[in-house]
Design an enzyme around this catalytic site. Structure first.
Site, PDB file in Angstrom:
ATOM      1  N   GLU A  41     -33.419  65.104  33.680  1.00  0.00           N
ATOM      2  CA  GLU A  41     -33.116  64.840  32.341  1.00  0.00           C
ATOM      3  C   GLU A  41     -33.522  66.439  31.733  1.00  0.00           C
ATOM      4  O   GLU A  41     -34.243  67.266  32.058  1.00  0.00           O
ATOM      5  CB  GLU A  41     -34.442  64.025  31.883  1.00  0.00           C
ATOM      6  CG  GLU A  41     -34.487  63.934  30.220  1.00  0.00           C
ATOM      7  CD  GLU A  41     -35.613  63.088  29.920  1.00  0.00           C
ATOM      8  OE1 GLU A  41     -35.681  62.831  28.850  1.00  0.00           O
ATOM      9  OE2 GLU A  41     -36.747  63.398  30.479  1.00  0.00           O
ATOM     10  N   LYS A 109     -29.961  58.486  24.814  1.00  0.00           N
ATOM     11  CA  LYS A 109     -31.329  57.752  25.280  1.00  0.00           C
ATOM     12  C   LYS A 109     -31.793  56.759  24.488  1.00  0.00           C
ATOM     13  O   LYS A 109     -32.068  57.202  23.223  1.00  0.00           O
ATOM     14  CB  LYS A 109     -32.498  58.852  25.725  1.00  0.00           C
ATOM     15  CG  LYS A 109     -33.819  58.417  26.245  1.00  0.00           C
ATOM     16  CD  LYS A 109     -34.569  59.718  26.352  1.00  0.00           C
ATOM     17  CE  LYS A 109     -35.884  59.282  26.901  1.00  0.00           C
ATOM     18  NZ  LYS A 109     -36.870  60.565  27.048  1.00  0.00           N
ATOM     19  N   CYS A 143     -35.296  58.608  31.819  1.00  0.00           N
ATOM     20  CA  CYS A 143     -36.759  58.677  31.773  1.00  0.00           C
ATOM     21  C   CYS A 143     -37.400  57.497  31.108  1.00  0.00           C
ATOM     22  O   CYS A 143     -37.698  56.491  31.834  1.00  0.00           O
ATOM     23  CB  CYS A 143     -37.189  60.017  31.081  1.00  0.00           C
ATOM     24  SG  CYS A 143     -38.927  60.699  31.488  1.00  0.00           S
TER      25      CYS A 143
END
Length: 251
Positions: A41, A109, A143
């Site tokens: 990430e 995200k 994540c």
């Protein structure tokens, strides 16, 4: 498909240095047979909340490097970076899947990490992404998304492999390892978790990069060091497991 997961350190807020460090490692992974290389990430900057300073346009240095590398090597290159676009009031933590024939697939995200204030500096994404790569149906998440089961469940019927690039600190490494394995088992799919190593500020990163098969068997990189973990990820194995154990329809 042979997927290489690069467990790597990150030079803080220095895309040029990170590109220089990772370019030869990507080349080496492709030379070893990888058709897809997955980075951590925000691999070119670190997980920085200095979004206004580090965010790049959609054709900035980081995505340009990824796309040019994919075209040059003939392999997919995957990782996230801070992207600035006109359709969001703040930058997004944007994952790019860059393909060898100019493919450009992007996922923002969905769950910014509020515990670190990411939600104050980055806009949340709204839509999942699934890409068919040579018959392997790939769904990338980033994540903190790992903690939200519904994202994985909803994508499962059309997913063979989840990619999860992360900056997941060593203090919660047991959560990382447990959740990755759980997502593979409950969705009967491959999971490739790619985490950084090194230190950023007060945080240490252990890596624990891994490839997990649809029955939860784990192939894991060595803890705490830079490493390349490569594995053959086969969609036929997903179909086989889901046929033998038809659990998904019971949801």
């Amino acid at each position: 498909m042979r997927i290489a997961a690069l467990q790597h350190d990150i030079v803080w807020e220095d895309p040029e240095a990170n590109i220089a460090a990772l370019a030869p490692r990507i080349d080496a992974a492709v030379a070893d047979g990888a058709a897809m290389v997955v980075l951590a990430e925000m691999w070119s900057t670190g997980f920085s909340m200095n979004a206004a300073a580090i965010a790049e346009p959609p054709d900035g240095p980081t995505p340009t490097f990824m796309k040019e590398t994919a075209a040059r090597t003939g392999a997919w290159v995957v990782g996230s970076f801070p992207e600035r676009t006109a359709d969001h009031d703040r930058p997004t933590n944007r994952l790019l899947m860059a393909g060898p024939d100019g493919q450009d697939h992007r996922y923002a995200k969905i769950h910014p990490f509020t515990y670190s204030g990411e939600d104050q500096h980055y806009s949340a994404g709204r839509e999942r992404l699934t890409v068919d790569v040579g018959g392997l149906r790939v769904t990338p998440l980033v994540c903190y998304d790992l903690r939200f089961t519904d994202l994985f469940w909803d994508a499962a019927p059309t997913t063979d492999c989840y990619l999860v690039p992360a900056n997941w600190p060593a203090s919660r490494r047991s959560h990382w390892r447990t959740l990755l394995r759980a997502r593979a088992i409950e969705n009967q799919a491959w999971v490739v978790g790619v985490n950084r190593v090194g230190r950023a500020g007060r945080l240490d990163y252990a890596g624990d990069t891994c490839v997990i098969d649809p029955l939860g068997e784990v192939l894991e990189a060595e803890e705490g060091v830079e490493a390349t973990l490569a594995a053959e990820v086969d969609p036929a194995r997903v179909a086989e497991v889901r046929t033998e154990f038809p659990f998904l329809p019971d949801r």
